[in-house]
Motif scaffolding. Structure first.
Motif, PDB file in Angstrom:
ATOM      1  N   GLY A  33       5.105  -1.803   2.235  1.00 34.99           N
ATOM      2  CA  GLY A  33       5.419  -1.704   0.806  1.00 34.99           C
ATOM      3  C   GLY A  33       4.963  -2.911  -0.005  1.00 34.99           C
ATOM      4  O   GLY A  33       5.131  -2.941  -1.221  1.00 34.99           O
ATOM      5  N   SER A  34       4.368  -3.884   0.656  1.00 33.09           N
ATOM      6  CA  SER A  34       3.996  -5.141  -0.006  1.00 33.09           C
ATOM      7  C   SER A  34       2.641  -5.112  -0.688  1.00 33.09           C
ATOM      8  O   SER A  34       2.323  -5.986  -1.474  1.00 33.09           O
ATOM      9  N   VAL A  35       1.824  -4.123  -0.361  1.00 38.22           N
ATOM     10  CA  VAL A  35       0.482  -4.027  -0.933  1.00 38.22           C
ATOM     11  C   VAL A  35       0.389  -2.724  -1.713  1.00 38.22           C
ATOM     12  O   VAL A  35       0.711  -1.655  -1.203  1.00 38.22           O
ATOM     13  N   VAL A  36      -0.047  -2.839  -2.965  1.00 34.36           N
ATOM     14  CA  VAL A  36      -0.282  -1.662  -3.804  1.00 34.36           C
ATOM     15  C   VAL A  36      -1.720  -1.753  -4.295  1.00 34.36           C
ATOM     16  O   VAL A  36      -2.112  -2.733  -4.915  1.00 34.36           O
ATOM     17  N   GLY A  37      -2.492  -0.717  -3.978  1.00 36.14           N
ATOM     18  CA  GLY A  37      -3.923  -0.773  -4.267  1.00 36.14           C
ATOM     19  C   GLY A  37      -4.517  -1.874  -3.411  1.00 36.14           C
ATOM     20  O   GLY A  37      -4.382  -1.859  -2.195  1.00 36.14           O
ATOM     21  N   THR A  38      -5.114  -2.854  -4.054  1.00 40.22           N
ATOM     22  CA  THR A  38      -5.648  -4.005  -3.308  1.00 40.22           C
ATOM     23  C   THR A  38      -4.905  -5.292  -3.664  1.00 40.22           C
ATOM     24  O   THR A  38      -5.406  -6.387  -3.434  1.00 40.22           O
ATOM     25  N   PHE A  65      -6.810  -6.150   5.659  1.00 38.44           N
ATOM     26  CA  PHE A  65      -5.701  -5.422   6.262  1.00 38.44           C
ATOM     27  C   PHE A  65      -5.761  -3.985   5.760  1.00 38.44           C
ATOM     28  O   PHE A  65      -5.636  -3.729   4.557  1.00 38.44           O
ATOM     29  N   TYR A  66      -5.975  -3.083   6.708  1.00 37.53           N
ATOM     30  CA  TYR A  66      -6.181  -1.666   6.400  1.00 37.53           C
ATOM     31  C   TYR A  66      -4.930  -0.880   6.778  1.00 37.53           C
ATOM     32  O   TYR A  66      -4.504  -0.885   7.934  1.00 37.53           O
ATOM     33  N   LYS A  74      -4.722   4.126  -0.028  1.00 34.47           N
ATOM     34  CA  LYS A  74      -5.672   3.037  -0.251  1.00 34.47           C
ATOM     35  C   LYS A  74      -4.988   1.708  -0.576  1.00 34.47           C
ATOM     36  O   LYS A  74      -5.417   0.969  -1.462  1.00 34.47           O
ATOM     37  N   ASN A  75      -3.914   1.413   0.127  1.00 32.67           N
ATOM     38  CA  ASN A  75      -3.213   0.137  -0.035  1.00 32.67           C
ATOM     39  C   ASN A  75      -3.736  -0.836   1.012  1.00 32.67           C
ATOM     40  O   ASN A  75      -3.141  -1.015   2.076  1.00 32.67           O
ATOM     41  N   ASN A  76      -4.858  -1.447   0.713  1.00 34.78           N
ATOM     42  CA  ASN A  76      -5.552  -2.338   1.633  1.00 34.78           C
ATOM     43  C   ASN A  76      -5.748  -3.693   0.968  1.00 34.78           C
ATOM     44  O   ASN A  76      -5.921  -3.769  -0.238  1.00 34.78           O
ATOM     45  N   TYR A  77      -5.746  -4.738   1.772  1.00 31.75           N
ATOM     46  CA  TYR A  77      -5.724  -6.077   1.186  1.00 31.75           C
ATOM     47  C   TYR A  77      -6.697  -7.024   1.880  1.00 31.75           C
ATOM     48  O   TYR A  77      -6.754  -7.088   3.107  1.00 31.75           O
ATOM     49  N   LEU A  78      -7.416  -7.775   1.067  1.00 26.41           N
ATOM     50  CA  LEU A  78      -8.283  -8.847   1.559  1.00 26.41           C
ATOM     51  C   LEU A  78      -7.512 -10.157   1.452  1.00 26.41           C
ATOM     52  O   LEU A  78      -7.153 -10.587   0.351  1.00 26.41           O
ATOM     53  N   TYR A  79      -7.248 -10.772   2.583  1.00 27.25           N
ATOM     54  CA  TYR A  79      -6.491 -12.020   2.613  1.00 27.25           C
ATOM     55  C   TYR A  79      -7.419 -13.181   2.277  1.00 27.25           C
ATOM     56  O   TYR A  79      -8.331 -13.502   3.042  1.00 27.25           O
TER      57      TYR A  79
END
Length: 178
Positions: A33-38, A65-66, A74-79
């Motif tokens: 639940g911590s990532v919304v969109g990117t 993070f996929y 599509k809630n994926n994040y580039l750290y």
């Protein structure tokens, strides 16, 4: 000038879920639940001794993070943070690009509808479709053989930043009307 592109399996261009050496005693936990969109919208300071069992993926700058559960969201994040104490849930596949693969380009690829459709074909489950890391590694993407990849990644990163800025301005403008 255009350069050649090639079809490659994800597992050929990146490491999926690299082994985490040691989880810090206190860390910032990122759950599904911590990532919304990117965008990373929240994280929780967590003690290792009371952490959920899913808290296992130690982030390194450049990791993507996929979200493996309900990937159509599509809630994926580039750290891109400098901190070495962010731990992501195992609900994300940690994608660590090999040398020569641009993280921004990779994030853009996994956000594309065509990629999501391909992933959904590998998913199991109906209410909460999910893909495992082995199947994710078999998904094919098109990547340029040259530095064009970085230029594309940088372009989309800049575009995302502009969109975020304009959304903020619109939100702020609407807020000040009341």
């Amino acid at each position: 000038m255009t350069y050649a592109w090639e079809l490659r399996k994800l597992k050929e261009i990146l490491e999926i879920n690299p082994k985490t050496e040691k989880i810090p005693d206190i860390f910032e936990y990122v759950d599904l639940g911590s990532v919304v969109g990117t965008d990373l919208i929240k994280h929780t300071k967590t003690l290792k001794e009371s952490a959920p069992s899913r808290a296992q993926r130690l982030a390194k700058k450049g990791d993507v993070f996929y979200q493996t559960v309900r990937p159509y969201q599509k809630n994926n994040y580039l750290y891109e943070l400098q901190y070495n104490n962010y731990i992501f849930s195992t609900g994300y596949a940690q994608l660590r690009p090999y040398s020569g693969v641009d993280s921004n380009f990779l994030l853009n690829c996994v956000q594309e509808e065509k990629f999501v459709t391909t992933v959904l074909n590998f998913c199991t489950g109906t209410s909460y479709p999910a893909i495992n890391s082995k199947d994710l590694g078999r998904v094919m993407i098109k990547i340029p053989k040259s530095t064009e990849q970085q230029k594309i990644g940088d372009f989309f990163k800049h575009l995302d930043e502009l969109i975020t800025l304009h959304q903020y301005r619109l939100k702020f403008r609407n807020f000040t009307k009341f």
